[in-house]
Write a protein that holds these residues in place. Structure first.
Motif, PDB file in Angstrom:
ATOM      1  N   UNK A 254     -10.020  11.718 -17.162  1.00 37.61           N
ATOM      2  CA  UNK A 254      -8.681  11.926 -16.605  1.00 37.61           C
ATOM      3  C   UNK A 254      -8.138  13.307 -16.967  1.00 37.61           C
ATOM      4  N   UNK A 255      -8.452  13.770 -18.156  1.00 35.52           N
ATOM      5  CA  UNK A 255      -8.042  15.113 -18.553  1.00 35.52           C
ATOM      6  C   UNK A 255      -8.770  16.173 -17.722  1.00 35.52           C
TER       7      UNK A 255
ATOM      8  N   UNK B 173     -13.445  20.022 -11.400  1.00 34.36           N
ATOM      9  CA  UNK B 173     -14.501  19.869 -10.404  1.00 34.36           C
ATOM     10  C   UNK B 173     -14.917  18.420 -10.257  1.00 34.36           C
ATOM     11  N   UNK B 174     -16.206  18.223  -9.982  1.00 38.37           N
ATOM     12  CA  UNK B 174     -16.701  16.865  -9.736  1.00 38.37           C
ATOM     13  C   UNK B 174     -17.198  16.174 -10.993  1.00 38.37           C
ATOM     14  N   UNK B 175     -17.227  16.862 -12.112  1.00 32.61           N
ATOM     15  CA  UNK B 175     -17.806  16.271 -13.325  1.00 32.61           C
ATOM     16  C   UNK B 175     -16.981  15.100 -13.848  1.00 32.61           C
ATOM     17  N   UNK B 176     -15.722  15.017 -13.490  1.00 33.91           N
ATOM     18  CA  UNK B 176     -14.899  13.942 -14.013  1.00 33.91           C
ATOM     19  C   UNK B 176     -15.304  12.590 -13.423  1.00 33.91           C
ATOM     20  N   UNK B 177     -15.919  12.577 -12.233  1.00 38.83           N
ATOM     21  CA  UNK B 177     -16.371  11.318 -11.639  1.00 38.83           C
ATOM     22  C   UNK B 177     -17.444  10.662 -12.510  1.00 38.83           C
ATOM     23  N   UNK B 178     -18.368  11.470 -12.983  1.00 35.51           N
ATOM     24  CA  UNK B 178     -19.449  10.950 -13.822  1.00 35.51           C
ATOM     25  C   UNK B 178     -18.906  10.423 -15.147  1.00 35.51           C
ATOM     26  N   UNK B 179     -17.954  11.159 -15.750  1.00 36.11           N
ATOM     27  CA  UNK B 179     -17.363  10.710 -17.008  1.00 36.11           C
ATOM     28  C   UNK B 179     -16.581   9.415 -16.821  1.00 36.11           C
ATOM     29  N   UNK B 180     -15.850   9.324 -15.722  1.00 32.93           N
ATOM     30  CA  UNK B 180     -15.077   8.113 -15.456  1.00 32.93           C
ATOM     31  C   UNK B 180     -16.008   6.920 -15.244  1.00 32.93           C
TER      32      UNK B 180
ATOM     33  N   UNK C 253     -27.084  19.892 -17.171  1.00 31.10           N
ATOM     34  CA  UNK C 253     -26.093  20.214 -16.146  1.00 31.10           C
ATOM     35  C   UNK C 253     -25.420  21.539 -16.448  1.00 31.10           C
ATOM     36  N   UNK C 254     -25.069  22.271 -15.404  1.00 35.46           N
ATOM     37  CA  UNK C 254     -24.367  23.533 -15.586  1.00 35.46           C
ATOM     38  C   UNK C 254     -22.980  23.269 -16.146  1.00 35.46           C
ATOM     39  N   UNK C 255     -22.521  24.170 -16.989  1.00 33.93           N
ATOM     40  CA  UNK C 255     -21.198  24.038 -17.589  1.00 33.93           C
ATOM     41  C   UNK C 255     -20.160  24.707 -16.706  1.00 33.93           C
ATOM     42  N   UNK C 256     -18.957  24.152 -16.711  1.00 35.94           N
ATOM     43  CA  UNK C 256     -17.845  24.773 -15.999  1.00 35.94           C
ATOM     44  C   UNK C 256     -17.244  25.865 -16.870  1.00 35.94           C
TER      45      UNK C 256
END
Length: 178
Positions: free
Chosen positions: A111-112, A119-126, A170-173
């Protein structure tokens, strides 16, 4: 993420994969080995955090948080090490609670990341956090069947290990502060 952090995440994922496989294939007594390993990891992490505080963080703004974190992690390592003689059901409840906490932290991180435009990385964390919580709920439903709970818990560890290994590659933001 630096190359050292990537290597550390990869090794952490491999160790988690081994622990999940151990719990999956030897569901009866493997939790004692898992508890011992978890206690040692927490012990070294707590000592490392305390060393960091006394050598560097005490001179930094907000450095006392490192002291508190080190003491709390050290206490959790002592608690984990003392659970070896406790009946198996309570040990599994403790491990389930740790996994549930990990899931909640992952959801909060997602959520943070969404709030700050990660980007799209929050979907995987969620998804990872929700799956951890779902696994914990399943474990609580089948708590009277210790082998079933062990298998569900092992599958959760293996899933977390795969995501940890994937995150290492994975590439870092990049975050720019204006």
């Amino acid at each position: 993420m630096t190359k050292f952090q990537r290597a550390k995440n990869f090794i952490k994922g491999l160790l988690m994969l081994a622990a999940g496989g151990l719990v999956l294939f030897i569901p009866g007594d493997s939790y004692l080995l898992l508890l011992t390993f978890l206690a040692l990891v927490l012990l070294f992490s707590g000592i490392n955090t305390l060393i960091y505080y006394f050598t560097m963080a005490r001179f930094m703004t907000g450095g006392k948080i490192m002291l508190y974190k080190g003491i709390i992690v050290l206490n959790f390592s002592i608690l984990t090490a003392s659970l070896v003689d406790v009946p198996r059901i309570y040990v599994l409840m403790y491990l389930i609670a740790i996994h549930a906490f990990s899931g909640l932290v992952e959801i909060l991180r997602a959520l943070e990341a969404k709030r700050y435009g990660g980007g799209r990385s929050w979907h995987l964390k969620l998804g990872h956090g929700l799956l951890n919580l779902g696994m914990c709920i399943l474990c609580c439903i089948f708590i009277k069947h210790v082998k079933t709970v062990s298998i569900i818990y092992a599958m959760g560890i293996i899933y977390s290990a795969i995501l940890t290994i994937a995150a290492a590659f994975r590439k870092s933001d990049l975050v720019y502060i204006q």
